[in-house]
Design an enzyme around this catalytic site. Sequence first.
Site, PDB file in Angstrom:
ATOM      1  N   ASP A  34      38.520 -34.690 -14.393  1.00  0.00           N
ATOM      2  CA  ASP A  34      37.505 -35.066 -15.375  1.00  0.00           C
ATOM      3  C   ASP A  34      36.172 -35.271 -14.647  1.00  0.00           C
ATOM      4  O   ASP A  34      36.135 -35.878 -13.572  1.00  0.00           O
ATOM      5  CB  ASP A  34      37.945 -36.351 -16.090  1.00  0.00           C
ATOM      6  CG  ASP A  34      37.164 -36.610 -17.362  1.00  0.00           C
ATOM      7  OD1 ASP A  34      37.764 -36.604 -18.448  1.00  0.00           O
ATOM      8  OD2 ASP A  34      35.937 -36.827 -17.258  1.00  0.00           O
ATOM      9  N   ASN A  88      43.110 -38.509 -27.016  1.00  0.00           N
ATOM     10  CA  ASN A  88      42.185 -38.965 -28.051  1.00  0.00           C
ATOM     11  C   ASN A  88      42.157 -37.920 -29.162  1.00  0.00           C
ATOM     12  O   ASN A  88      41.978 -36.725 -28.889  1.00  0.00           O
ATOM     13  CB  ASN A  88      40.784 -39.164 -27.468  1.00  0.00           C
ATOM     14  CG  ASN A  88      40.727 -40.320 -26.489  1.00  0.00           C
ATOM     15  OD1 ASN A  88      41.387 -41.333 -26.669  1.00  0.00           O
ATOM     16  ND2 ASN A  88      39.942 -40.163 -25.423  1.00  0.00           N
ATOM     17  N   GLY A  94      37.439 -41.423 -30.563  1.00  0.00           N
ATOM     18  CA  GLY A  94      36.394 -41.055 -29.623  1.00  0.00           C
ATOM     19  C   GLY A  94      36.570 -39.686 -28.991  1.00  0.00           C
ATOM     20  O   GLY A  94      36.031 -39.439 -27.912  1.00  0.00           O
ATOM     21  N   GLN A  95      37.290 -38.792 -29.661  1.00  0.00           N
ATOM     22  CA  GLN A  95      37.420 -37.427 -29.108  1.00  0.00           C
ATOM     23  C   GLN A  95      36.056 -36.754 -29.141  1.00  0.00           C
ATOM     24  O   GLN A  95      35.425 -36.650 -30.199  1.00  0.00           O
ATOM     25  CB  GLN A  95      38.426 -36.610 -29.935  1.00  0.00           C
ATOM     26  CG  GLN A  95      38.638 -35.205 -29.353  1.00  0.00           C
ATOM     27  CD  GLN A  95      39.631 -34.353 -30.151  1.00  0.00           C
ATOM     28  OE1 GLN A  95      40.175 -34.790 -31.165  1.00  0.00           O
ATOM     29  NE2 GLN A  95      39.857 -33.144 -29.678  1.00  0.00           N
ATOM     30  N   HIS A 101      43.309 -32.122 -25.395  1.00  0.00           N
ATOM     31  CA  HIS A 101      43.455 -32.396 -23.963  1.00  0.00           C
ATOM     32  C   HIS A 101      44.150 -33.726 -23.769  1.00  0.00           C
ATOM     33  O   HIS A 101      43.939 -34.675 -24.529  1.00  0.00           O
ATOM     34  CB  HIS A 101      42.097 -32.389 -23.236  1.00  0.00           C
ATOM     35  CG  HIS A 101      41.057 -33.238 -23.902  1.00  0.00           C
ATOM     36  ND1 HIS A 101      40.362 -32.828 -25.015  1.00  0.00           N
ATOM     37  CD2 HIS A 101      40.596 -34.479 -23.603  1.00  0.00           C
ATOM     38  CE1 HIS A 101      39.520 -33.780 -25.381  1.00  0.00           C
ATOM     39  NE2 HIS A 101      39.642 -34.800 -24.541  1.00  0.00           N
ATOM     40  N   HIS A 103      44.498 -36.809 -21.143  1.00  0.00           N
ATOM     41  CA  HIS A 103      43.962 -37.459 -19.948  1.00  0.00           C
ATOM     42  C   HIS A 103      45.145 -38.032 -19.154  1.00  0.00           C
ATOM     43  O   HIS A 103      45.972 -38.756 -19.723  1.00  0.00           O
ATOM     44  CB  HIS A 103      43.073 -38.648 -20.321  1.00  0.00           C
ATOM     45  CG  HIS A 103      41.852 -38.319 -21.121  1.00  0.00           C
ATOM     46  ND1 HIS A 103      40.587 -38.300 -20.572  1.00  0.00           N
ATOM     47  CD2 HIS A 103      41.686 -37.999 -22.437  1.00  0.00           C
ATOM     48  CE1 HIS A 103      39.701 -37.998 -21.511  1.00  0.00           C
ATOM     49  NE2 HIS A 103      40.341 -37.815 -22.654  1.00  0.00           N
TER      50      HIS A 103
HETATM   51  P1  DGP Z   1      37.557 -37.101 -24.952  1.00  0.00           P
HETATM   52  O1  DGP Z   1      36.658 -38.277 -25.172  1.00  0.00           O
HETATM   53  O2  DGP Z   1      39.024 -37.475 -25.053  1.00  0.00           O
HETATM   54  O3  DGP Z   1      37.186 -35.930 -25.846  1.00  0.00           O
HETATM   55  O4  DGP Z   1      37.312 -36.670 -23.445  1.00  0.00           O
HETATM   56  C1  DGP Z   1      36.610 -35.554 -23.024  1.00  0.00           C
HETATM   57  C2  DGP Z   1      36.520 -35.646 -21.520  1.00  0.00           C
HETATM   58  O5  DGP Z   1      36.092 -34.395 -21.033  1.00  0.00           O
HETATM   59  C3  DGP Z   1      35.546 -36.685 -20.984  1.00  0.00           C
HETATM   60  O6  DGP Z   1      36.270 -37.645 -20.210  1.00  0.00           O
HETATM   61  C4  DGP Z   1      34.585 -35.927 -20.096  1.00  0.00           C
HETATM   62  C5  DGP Z   1      35.294 -34.613 -19.874  1.00  0.00           C
HETATM   63  N1  DGP Z   1      34.428 -33.444 -19.775  1.00  0.00           N
HETATM   64  C6  DGP Z   1      33.513 -33.039 -20.685  1.00  0.00           C
HETATM   65  N2  DGP Z   1      32.925 -31.895 -20.289  1.00  0.00           N
HETATM   66  C7  DGP Z   1      33.515 -31.568 -19.106  1.00  0.00           C
HETATM   67  C8  DGP Z   1      33.337 -30.477 -18.201  1.00  0.00           C
HETATM   68  O7  DGP Z   1      32.530 -29.569 -18.405  1.00  0.00           O
HETATM   69  N3  DGP Z   1      34.113 -30.475 -17.088  1.00  0.00           N
HETATM   70  C9  DGP Z   1      35.026 -31.468 -16.838  1.00  0.00           C
HETATM   71  N4  DGP Z   1      35.735 -31.355 -15.701  1.00  0.00           N
HETATM   72  N5  DGP Z   1      35.212 -32.512 -17.666  1.00  0.00           N
HETATM   73  C10 DGP Z   1      34.460 -32.552 -18.784  1.00  0.00           C
END
Ligand code: DGP
Length: 115
Positions: A34, A88, A94-95, A101, A103
Site C-alpha cells: 500500500d 472495506n 471508507g472504500q 481489495h 488489506h
Molecule cells: P480503501 O480505503 O480500502 O479503498 O483503500 C485503498 C488503498 O489503496 C489505500 O490504503 C491507499 C491505496 N492506494 C491507492 N492508490 C494506490 C496506488 O496507486 N498504489 C498503491 N500501491 N496503493 C494505492
Amino acid sequence: MADESANCIFCKIVRGEIPATMVAENEAAIAFRDLDAKAPVHVLVVPRKHIVSLAHSADPATLGEVLALAGDVARQEGLDGGYRVVINTGPDAGQTVHHLHAHVLGGRNMAWPPG
Ligand code: DGP
C-alpha cells in the site's frame, strides 16, 4: 457501457501500466504494498479481474484466491504473531478505490473494534 477497468488504478497496476511494489501473486490475484501504509506491513491483495467491491462479487472462486493469497502474504512477511485482513466495502466503510481489495495489516498490535 464503458469499460470500467480502463481508468481503474488497480487494473492499471494489474496490467503493469503503473508501478507498484509487488509482493506475491497467484493465477487470480496480485499483492503489492500500500502507498499509504497504516502498519509496518500493509499489503493490498487485488483480483486480476475488475470487481467493484465485495457487494458486487458473485464469484466465490476469485474471492477464495484473494483470501488464499492474503494468507500467503502474511506467511511470507513473517506475521507469525497475527495480522488483520480488511475488505472495506462501500462508502460507510471508507472504500476509496472501487476495485475489490483486501488489506493485509501486521507488524503491530491492532485495536478492536476498528474505527
Ligand atoms: P480503501 O480505503 O480500502 O479503498 O483503500 C485503498 C488503498 O489503496 C489505500 O490504503 C491507499 C491505496 N492506494 C491507492 N492508490 C494506490 C496506488 O496507486 N498504489 C498503491 N500501491 N496503493 C494505492
